[in-house]
Design a protein around this motif. Structure first.
Motif, PDB file in Angstrom:
ATOM      1  N   ARG A 233      25.002  42.889 -30.373  1.00 52.98           N
ATOM      2  CA  ARG A 233      24.780  41.518 -29.941  1.00 52.98           C
ATOM      3  C   ARG A 233      23.283  41.241 -29.925  1.00 52.98           C
ATOM      4  NH1 ARG A 233      26.883  37.265 -27.012  1.00 52.98           N
ATOM      5  NH2 ARG A 233      25.496  36.303 -25.467  1.00 52.98           N
ATOM      6  N   PRO A 234      22.808  40.165 -30.594  1.00 53.69           N
ATOM      7  CA  PRO A 234      21.373  39.868 -30.602  1.00 53.69           C
ATOM      8  C   PRO A 234      20.840  39.677 -29.190  1.00 53.69           C
ATOM      9  CG  PRO A 234      22.520  38.564 -32.266  1.00 53.69           C
ATOM     10  CD  PRO A 234      23.577  39.214 -31.417  1.00 53.69           C
ATOM     11  N   LEU A 237      20.229  36.183 -27.422  1.00 56.61           N
ATOM     12  CA  LEU A 237      21.317  35.373 -26.877  1.00 56.61           C
ATOM     13  C   LEU A 237      21.407  35.503 -25.360  1.00 56.61           C
ATOM     14  CD1 LEU A 237      24.131  35.979 -29.526  1.00 56.61           C
ATOM     15  CD2 LEU A 237      22.755  33.917 -29.197  1.00 56.61           C
ATOM     16  N   ASP A 238      21.105  36.691 -24.856  1.00 53.29           N
ATOM     17  CA  ASP A 238      21.150  36.898 -23.413  1.00 53.29           C
ATOM     18  C   ASP A 238      19.886  36.383 -22.734  1.00 53.29           C
ATOM     19  OD1 ASP A 238      23.683  38.176 -23.453  1.00 53.29           O
ATOM     20  OD2 ASP A 238      22.721  40.000 -24.182  1.00 53.29           O
ATOM     21  N   ALA A 240      18.024  33.697 -23.901  1.00 55.81           N
ATOM     22  CA  ALA A 240      17.886  32.243 -24.037  1.00 55.81           C
ATOM     23  C   ALA A 240      18.596  31.507 -22.897  1.00 55.81           C
ATOM     24  CB  ALA A 240      18.451  31.801 -25.390  1.00 55.81           C
ATOM     25  N   ASN A 243      21.987  25.790 -23.586  1.00 57.74           N
ATOM     26  CA  ASN A 243      23.438  25.772 -23.763  1.00 57.74           C
ATOM     27  C   ASN A 243      24.180  26.727 -22.848  1.00 57.74           C
ATOM     28  OD1 ASN A 243      23.242  23.857 -25.933  1.00 57.74           O
ATOM     29  ND2 ASN A 243      22.642  25.560 -27.279  1.00 57.74           N
ATOM     30  N   LYS A 244      23.507  27.197 -21.786  1.00 54.75           N
ATOM     31  CA  LYS A 244      24.211  28.030 -20.811  1.00 54.75           C
ATOM     32  C   LYS A 244      24.652  27.172 -19.649  1.00 54.75           C
ATOM     33  CE  LYS A 244      22.235  32.627 -21.641  1.00 54.75           C
ATOM     34  NZ  LYS A 244      21.512  33.772 -21.032  1.00 54.75           N
TER      35      LYS A 244
END
Length: 246
Positions: A233-234, A237-238, A240, A243-244
């Protein structure tokens, strides 16, 4: 996939991934010989053993010359300790490259006449370390990158008589996993980073190797098959926040 009547050589097949590969070929009905410097602590049922130093080209040639036939060669032997570049000398890094790149080339050349006669197959056991940065095992990653390229070139040079492919292997749970990842809690945490939710088992790699060596893969050569549970998993993504959900 039935490989009855075929002779398979697995280098470094005495434990971990190599033993899993040897078992998979034995289950498929092949006559399997593993070769390494030291015999397995726990013998692999139905699998023969030969003591060979894969970094000794004359010994490797003598080993293959003594075999009546070879249908499949699995270049599995390899590995590296945690070894940051600036904390060791060039000679030690060169030994890592020798084991992980030069030894597979040596074995492949020694087995070539058998493989050509049998219309056989070579399976290289590569690593995701050869496709991304590999801090702490940089020489190993460089060797695995070279191994994948070597396989593609061999696939062209040795066609149509010999097929050559690479398994690009991710993280695997073996009897030595604790040396890489830590205790069971650490292993579980590492496994959660894999999209499929677990580390590979040696069985998973073995079944993929059997597939590439079988008639089911008769038109596959020069390919790299990813065996990594979906990859990594990049990290961004965790990190950023866009969009959360708040």
């Amino acid at each position: 996939m039935d490989l009855g009547g075929r002779t398979v050589v697995v280098t470094g097949g005495t434990r971990g991934v190599g033993a899993g590969i040897a078992r998979a070929f034995a289950r498929a009905g092949a006559d399997v010989v593993v070769c390494a410097r030291r015999p397995p602590e726990v013998p692999v049922e139905g699998v023969g053993f030969a003591s060979v130093d894969l970094r000794d080209p004359p010994a490797v040639r003598d080993f293959f010359d003594a075999l009546p036939r070879v249908d499949v060669l699995v270049n599995n032997a390899g590995g590296s300790p945690y070894l940051p570049l600036a904390e060791s000398d060039a000679e030690r890094h060169a030994r890592v490259i020798e084991l992980n790149l030069i030894a597979p080339l040596t074995a492949s050349l020694a087995a070539h006449r058998h493989l050509r006669r049998a219309k056989g197959a070579v399976v290289m056991i590569g690593s995701v370390s050869g496709t991304r940065p590999s801090p702490g095992t940089a020489a190993y990653g460089a060797a695995k990158a070279g191994l994948e390229n070597l396989a593609r070139s061999m696939a062209v040079e040795w066609a149509p008589d010999v097929r050559v492919n690479t398994l690009v292997v991710g993280m695997v749970r073996t009897e030595r996993s604790h040396l890489h990842y830590g205790d069971e809690d650490a292993v579980a945490a590492v496994a959660r980073t894999v999209p499929l939710g677990r580390l590979a088992e040696p069985y998973d790699v073995g079944e993929a190797a059997v597939f590439l060596a079988s008639d089911a893969a008769a038109y596959i050569s020069g390919a790299s098959l990813l065996v990594h549970g979906g990859g990594e998993r990049p990290a961004f993504l965790d990190a950023a926040t866009a969009n959360k959900e708040s």
